[in-house]
Enzyme design. Structure first.
Site, PDB file in Angstrom:
ATOM      1  N   HIS A   1      -1.926   3.504   6.325  1.00 35.43           N
ATOM      2  CA  HIS A   1      -3.175   2.782   6.504  1.00 35.43           C
ATOM      3  C   HIS A   1      -4.490   3.535   6.315  1.00 35.43           C
ATOM      4  CE1 HIS A   1      -5.615  -0.276   8.108  1.00 35.43           C
ATOM      5  NE2 HIS A   1      -6.225   0.656   9.140  1.00 35.43           N
TER       6      HIS A   1
ATOM      7  N   TYR B   1       6.738   3.684  11.079  1.00 38.50           N
ATOM      8  CA  TYR B   1       7.083   2.146  11.086  1.00 38.50           C
ATOM      9  C   TYR B   1       7.620   1.378   9.728  1.00 38.50           C
ATOM     10  CZ  TYR B   1       2.250   2.150   9.087  1.00 38.50           C
ATOM     11  OH  TYR B   1       1.137   2.302   8.285  1.00 38.50           O
TER      12      TYR B   1
ATOM     13  N   ARG C   1       0.807  -1.238  -0.028  1.00 36.91           N
ATOM     14  CA  ARG C   1       0.009  -0.097  -0.077  1.00 36.91           C
ATOM     15  C   ARG C   1       0.830   1.222  -0.057  1.00 36.91           C
ATOM     16  NH1 ARG C   1       0.010   1.885   5.024  1.00 36.91           N
ATOM     17  NH2 ARG C   1      -0.199  -0.014   6.475  1.00 36.91           N
TER      18      ARG C   1
HETATM   19  C1  LIG Z   1     -10.692  -7.452  15.549  1.00 36.31           C
HETATM   20  C2  LIG Z   1      -9.890  -6.112  15.205  1.00 36.31           C
HETATM   21  N1  LIG Z   1      -8.854  -5.835  15.955  1.00 36.31           N
HETATM   22  C3  LIG Z   1      -8.228  -4.940  15.469  1.00 36.31           C
HETATM   23  C4  LIG Z   1      -8.716  -3.824  14.661  1.00 36.31           C
HETATM   24  C5  LIG Z   1      -8.078  -2.670  14.227  1.00 36.31           C
HETATM   25  N2  LIG Z   1      -7.505  -2.730  12.788  1.00 36.31           N
HETATM   26  C6  LIG Z   1      -8.333  -1.959  11.976  1.00 36.31           C
HETATM   27  S1  LIG Z   1      -7.605  -2.249  10.216  1.00 36.31           S
HETATM   28  C7  LIG Z   1      -6.227  -3.161  11.105  1.00 36.31           C
HETATM   29  C8  LIG Z   1      -5.310  -3.762  10.187  1.00 36.31           C
HETATM   30  C9  LIG Z   1      -5.673  -4.963   9.319  1.00 36.31           C
HETATM   31  O1  LIG Z   1      -4.684  -5.225   8.514  1.00 36.31           O
HETATM   32  P1  LIG Z   1      -4.887  -6.174   7.163  1.00 36.31           P
HETATM   33  O2  LIG Z   1      -5.850  -7.341   7.708  1.00 36.31           O
HETATM   34  O3  LIG Z   1      -3.356  -6.628   6.791  1.00 36.31           O
HETATM   35  O4  LIG Z   1      -5.451  -5.121   6.056  1.00 36.31           O
HETATM   36  P2  LIG Z   1      -4.815  -3.858   5.418  1.00 36.31           P
HETATM   37  O5  LIG Z   1      -5.301  -2.788   6.354  1.00 36.31           O
HETATM   38  O6  LIG Z   1      -3.032  -3.887   5.518  1.00 36.31           O
HETATM   39  O7  LIG Z   1      -5.294  -3.718   3.925  1.00 36.31           O
HETATM   40  C10 LIG Z   1      -6.362  -3.280  12.318  1.00 36.31           C
HETATM   41  C11 LIG Z   1      -5.505  -3.961  13.264  1.00 36.31           C
HETATM   42  C12 LIG Z   1     -10.068  -4.047  14.266  1.00 36.31           C
HETATM   43  N3  LIG Z   1     -10.859  -3.157  13.376  1.00 36.31           N
HETATM   44  N4  LIG Z   1     -10.528  -5.361  14.491  1.00 36.31           N
END
Ligand SMILES: Cc1ncc(C[n+]2csc(CCOP(=O)(O)OP(=O)(O)O)c2C)c(N)n1
Ligand SMILES: [Mg+2]
Length: 369
Positions: free
Chosen positions: A290, A299, A286
């Site tokens: 985020h 990071y 990406r």
């Molecule tokens: C159960 C839960 N834990 C933590 C979060 C906070 N959170 C939101 S997005 C995210 C990252 C998810 O990463 P990934 O699945 O790799 O998707 P990306 O955003 O990298 O596309 C987190 C930890 C959440 N929304 N729900």
């Protein structure tokens, strides 16, 4: 988040998904074959994609990129409280979505899946209605957080903010599809971070046991917000985990739209023929933080991001189309201007659209007389 799907202002075309778009071979025959990279040409021939398909896929990628840029601008201007960037995920999203049948198959995207929902039938105007929380937002009438896509009419199942909850939903819906002998494939998209959730493992296990018509698409951008993949799992590939559930896991270059399409096409065929699920892992990146609330300088290095930009999926596909004789620099430039005008119009129209009536604030939460 709530699970409302009023779909009120969605003015996108109904039906006529990618699988029903023209797939005639031979359009590329008119391109100067001598100039065409032989392997790419034969790969495209095998996939059955027409020149029209390729140009349309490219346009969706440009549209997603320019919506992304416009959304970030709106955020910086204080008009959009929160946006979730897509840049660099366009190839794996358009490629995998292209193998789905719009209006027939069932889509469970996650928040980063702007290009998936555009292929499914949402418009730039729909997207900005959501970003500005307007009454006509097809996802929730301005109630949901942006990018929690939903549309009853388009078969897009709205997602919750807790990561990974769409995976058991997808398995359950696929079970219903199989039980009712319906002609539909269920697909769900998620990041590699989602694969650390118990929901993810339970959903895949259930799908494997019952050989369900579902495709699991992981968009591996190597970070779950600030947490790198190495701190999430001890395996190199998310796809390796499919073996534990008794179905194939495949790794594809997620910055290659055609490789993503090829993997999804095979997975959809498998699902439709009763062979069961597939896990596809698209390796990507990406480019942006985020979300608009994140500062990625804490990071990852600027050099890492710069290096990733050398593998921009949009530049790669544009170069492919030039090699195939379907595009040239002038056309790429004019397409960008044309799509930018479309996006600017969508922003202005959505900004001018009415806000939800405060008197309806409890709608979709409590039953109304
Ligand atoms: C159960 C839960 N834990 C933590 C979060 C906070 N959170 C939101 S997005 C995210 C990252 C998810 O990463 P990934 O699945 O790799 O998707 P990306 O955003 O990298 O596309 C987190 C930890 C959440 N929304 N729900
Ligand atoms: Mg990730």
């Amino acid at each position: 988040m709530s699970t409302t799907t009023p779909d009120a202002a969605c003015d996108c075309p109904a039906g006529g998904g990618s699988a029903s778009r023209s797939k005639q071979n031979g359009v590329l025959d008119s391109a100067p074959k001598m100039a065409v990279e032989a392997t790419r040409q034969s790969e495209i021939d095998t996939l059955g994609l027409s020149g029209e398909d390729l140009l349309s896929m490219h346009r969706f990628m440009v549209l997603a990129r320019l919506i992304d840029e416009a959304a970030i601008r709106q955020n910086r201007q204080g008009k959009a409280p929160f946006v979730i960037p897509v840049s660099c995920h366009e190839a794996c999203q358009v490629g995998t979505a292209w193998a789905m049948r719009r209006g027939q198959d069932i889509w469970l995207p996650y928040y980063r899946d702007l290009a998936v929902v555009l292929v499914a039938g949402m418009t730039a105007f729909d997207v900005f209605l959501g970003i500005f929380s307007k009454a006509g937002d097809p996802t929730s009438g301005g109630r949901q957080m942006p990018a929690h896509w939903g549309s009853r009419r388009l078969g897009i199942i709205t997602g919750s903010s807790p990561i990974g909850t769409q995976i058991p939903h997808a398995a359950g819906i696929a079970y219903a599809v199989k039980f009712r002998s319906e002609d539909a494939v269920v697909a769900t998209w998620f990041g590699e971070g989602a694969t650390s959730e118990g929901d993810w493992h339970e959903g895949l296990n259930f799908a494997g046991i019952h050989k369900l018509p579902v495709v699991f698409v992981c968009e591996n951008n190597h970070y779950a917000i600030s947490v790198p993949q190495s701190k999430q799992m001890a395996v190199e590939n998310v796809a390796d985990r499919a073996a534990g559930y008794g179905f194939p896991g495949v790794v594809v270059d997620g910055n290659d739209v055609l490789a993503s399409y090829a993997a999804m096409k095979r997975a959809v065929e498998r699902a439709l023929s009763g062979e069961g699920p597939t896990l596809i892992e698209c390796k990507t990146y990406r480019f942006q933080p985020h979300t608009s609330d994140d500062d990625d300088r804490t990071y990852r290095t600027r050099e890492e991001v710069e290096e990733a930009r050398h593998h921009d999926p949009l530049d790669r596909f544009s170069a492919d189309l030039k090699t195939l004789g379907l595009m040239d620099d002038a056309r790429i430039e004019s397409l960008r201007a044309e799509v930018k005008a479309e996006v600017d119009r969508a922003v202005a129209d959505a900004w001018a659209a009415p806000d939800p009536d405060p008197a309806t604030v409890l709608r979709y939460v409590f039953e109304e007389d």
